[in-house]
Design a protein around this motif. Structure first.
Motif, PDB file in Angstrom:
ATOM      1  N   SER A   1       0.868  -1.190   0.000  1.00  5.89           N
ATOM      2  CA  SER A   1       0.000   0.000   0.000  1.00  5.89           C
ATOM      3  C   SER A   1       0.897   1.229   0.000  1.00  5.89           C
ATOM      4  O   SER A   1       1.843   1.299   0.786  1.00  5.89           O
ATOM      5  CB  SER A   1      -0.878   0.045   1.249  1.00  5.89           C
TER       6      SER A   1
ATOM      7  N   TYR B   1      -6.484   9.633   8.418  1.00 12.95           N
ATOM      8  CA  TYR B   1      -6.849   9.035   7.134  1.00 12.95           C
ATOM      9  C   TYR B   1      -7.131   7.537   7.299  1.00 12.95           C
ATOM     10  O   TYR B   1      -8.128   7.028   6.805  1.00 12.95           O
ATOM     11  CB  TYR B   1      -5.705   9.276   6.145  1.00 12.95           C
ATOM     12  N   GLN B   2      -6.230   6.861   8.002  1.00 14.41           N
ATOM     13  CA  GLN B   2      -6.439   5.434   8.277  1.00 14.41           C
ATOM     14  C   GLN B   2      -5.832   5.088   9.623  1.00 14.41           C
ATOM     15  O   GLN B   2      -4.814   5.676  10.000  1.00 14.41           O
ATOM     16  CB  GLN B   2      -5.711   4.565   7.241  1.00 14.41           C
TER      17      GLN B   2
ATOM     18  N   VAL C   1      -6.261  -2.640   8.523  1.00 18.36           N
ATOM     19  CA  VAL C   1      -7.017  -1.388   8.536  1.00 18.36           C
ATOM     20  C   VAL C   1      -8.218  -1.543   9.470  1.00 18.36           C
ATOM     21  O   VAL C   1      -9.089  -2.382   9.254  1.00 18.36           O
ATOM     22  CB  VAL C   1      -7.509  -1.020   7.121  1.00 18.36           C
TER      23      VAL C   1
ATOM     24  N   TRP D   1      -9.802   1.418  10.700  1.00 23.04           N
ATOM     25  CA  TRP D   1     -10.666   2.578  10.427  1.00 23.04           C
ATOM     26  C   TRP D   1     -10.123   3.305   9.213  1.00 23.04           C
ATOM     27  O   TRP D   1      -8.930   3.445   9.027  1.00 23.04           O
ATOM     28  CB  TRP D   1     -10.723   3.542  11.623  1.00 23.04           C
ATOM     29  N   GLN D   2     -11.048   3.777   8.390  1.00 23.72           N
ATOM     30  CA  GLN D   2     -10.671   4.463   7.152  1.00 23.72           C
ATOM     31  C   GLN D   2     -11.583   5.675   6.983  1.00 23.72           C
ATOM     32  O   GLN D   2     -12.806   5.523   7.072  1.00 23.72           O
ATOM     33  CB  GLN D   2     -10.851   3.458   5.994  1.00 23.72           C
ATOM     34  N   ARG D   3     -10.990   6.825   6.727  1.00 25.08           N
ATOM     35  CA  ARG D   3     -11.806   8.047   6.514  1.00 25.08           C
ATOM     36  C   ARG D   3     -12.636   7.886   5.244  1.00 25.08           C
ATOM     37  O   ARG D   3     -12.162   7.372   4.252  1.00 25.08           O
ATOM     38  CB  ARG D   3     -10.863   9.251   6.366  1.00 25.08           C
TER      39      ARG D   3
END
Ligand code: GUN
Ligand code: ZN
Length: 437
Positions: A63, A422-423, A430, A432-434
């Motif tokens: 990533s 953002y993450q 992951v 949490w992701q915005r």
């Protein structure tokens, strides 16, 4: 799920513990274009992209986060999950605030369903603010701890928490006997301590809600389970300090109440510590106790200004705490911005390196977890936050005008909030992701 993955981007962390804030500039590590290899949730390597690209086989998922800044997950050293729903309650200082807002709210946590719903909300709130670990107060009800640990285990978060222990000076619905307190606490330790990444903390609320008998029980449990944590409040508000002296006249001062019952020591975390006497600083240092610095709470309740200089002089570890619901945000960037202002009022120049230290590696040290979290050292657990330093037009403008990492980080800290998260990654996954847009 791949057990090996790679992350490319700009990395910032504090490489090692320090004894003096002047050493932090040296300890700060910035890799403008780097690659981290994560294996089974742990950091296996961190290199510059140039040096490390050849170590990433084509089969490993990579990533890439251009324009972002990757930092260790933030650590909240003091927070009350059952106060989430009453954050920002008007018009009181500590003792009145407890009676009017806190105790009625906490009374609802006998209900397992309510505790479960609020545990989910709370942990999501931590993750959306980039906080991956926390030392947490529940309520007096065992069900409140069960709910939080169940939810934290599902998310694989490193959470330390405990049942509040209190047997006086609060509404009857929140009181227990020392014997009940001991029974419930022992059962919770046996069930949860060291389950997955979870840890248990003995949690006497503070001296005024603790009888000598209760504090004896806490001390005995600490001897029986030397591996568990201990968290409480200390010297937050002048009226509170005076009350403790009235309740425990035979003790030398507020901290001596805890010390007498064996509650100081490594893995003991005292929130606030705003009005300490010199002997109390010495006692904290001599016992290797730690402090949670909670600037938004201290300002919100008008409690006082924490003295960072004294903590370095005495050699006491300090980690940041949100102290929600007396604290007014879960967000570490906002918390650090308030810490900077608290320092300014005392003519202490808080560098951005020191600020990040107290929210990451220094916080890990305060929780005696610096061997597993807090920075990007090889072998540590891959809890991290991917920050977007330019989440608003003003932030973008300011970042473009930042001449180096120091200036850009400082502006991010002063202007930042949840929009910059953002993450959030828990052990490389992951969590949490915005939302885009
Ligand atoms: N002292 C005792 N209980 C509390 C609490 O819930 N919040 C704060 N800030 N201080 C306390
Ligand atoms: Zn607190």
């Amino acid at each position: 799920m791949h057990s090996i993955k790679a992350v490319r981007g700009s990395f910032f962390d504090i490489a090692h513990l320090v004894r003096h804030p002047d050493a932090l500039e040296q300890a700060a590590r910035f890799i403008d274009d780097g690659v981290m290899i994560i294996e089974a949730g742990k950091i296996r390597a961190l290199h510059t992209w140039e040096a490390g690209r050849h170590h990433v086989p084509p089969s490993v998922p990579l990533s890439h986060f251009p324009g972002k800044l990757i930092v260790p997950g933030f650590i909240d050293c003091h927070v009350h999950y059952p106060q989430t729903e009453m954050i920002g309650a008007w018009g009181s200082q500590l003792l009145d605030w407890l009676n009017h807002y806190t105790f009625p709210t906490e009374s609802q946590y006998h209900c397992a369903d309510h505790a479960a719903a609020m545990s989910d909300f709370f942990l999501q709130e931590l993750l959306r603010n980039g906080t991956t670990s926390a030392l947490v107060f529940a309520t007096v009800h065992a069900a409140s701890v069960e709910a939080l640990f169940t939810a934290a285990l599902q998310r694989n978060m490193r959470v330390i928490a405990g049942k509040v222990m209190m047997d006086q000076h609060a509404p009857a619905a929140l009181l227990e006997t020392p014997a009940q307190s001991e029974r419930d606490t022992r059962r919770l330790i046996e069930r949860w301590h060291n389950t997955g990444r979870l840890g248990y903390a003995l949690t006497p609320r503070f001296a005024p809600t603790s009888s000598p008998q209760l504090l004896s029980v806490v001390g005995a449990l600490r001897r029986e389970y030397p591996d568990v944590w201990l968290q409480t409040h200390l010297s937050e508000n002048p009226q509170e300090v005076a009350w403790v002296k009235q309740l425990y006249p035979e003790r030398a001062g507020y901290l001596d109440v805890y010390h007498h019952y064996g509650l100081t020591g490594h893995k003991s975390v005292f929130a606030h510590c705003l009005h300490l006497e010199d002997a109390e600083w010495q006692c904290l240092a001599a016992t290797r106790s730690a402090i949670a610095f909670c600037p938004t709470s201290n300002l919100f309740l008008g409690s006082g200004l924490f003295n960072l200089q004294k903590s370095w002089d005495a050699g006491v570890a300090v980690g940041m705490g949100s102290d929600v619901g007396a604290g007014t945000t879960f967000n570490a960037l906002e918390t650090l911005a308030e810490a900077y202002k608290v320092a300014q009022l005392q003519h202490y120049r808080l560098s951005v390196y020191e600020a990040f230290y107290h929210a990451t590696l220094g916080a890990a040290q305060a929780l005696a977890l610096d061997d597993v979290i807090g920075n990007f050292a090889v072998g540590k657990e891959a809890d991290m936050v991917i920050l977007d330093p330019a989440a608003t037009p003003l932030q973008r403008l300011r970042q473009q005008n930042g001449k180096d990492i120091h200036e850009r980080l400082f502006a991010l800290m002063m202007l930042g909030d949840d929009r910059n998260i953002y993450q959030t990654l828990i052990q490389g996954e992951v969590a949490w992701q915005r939302q885009p847009g």
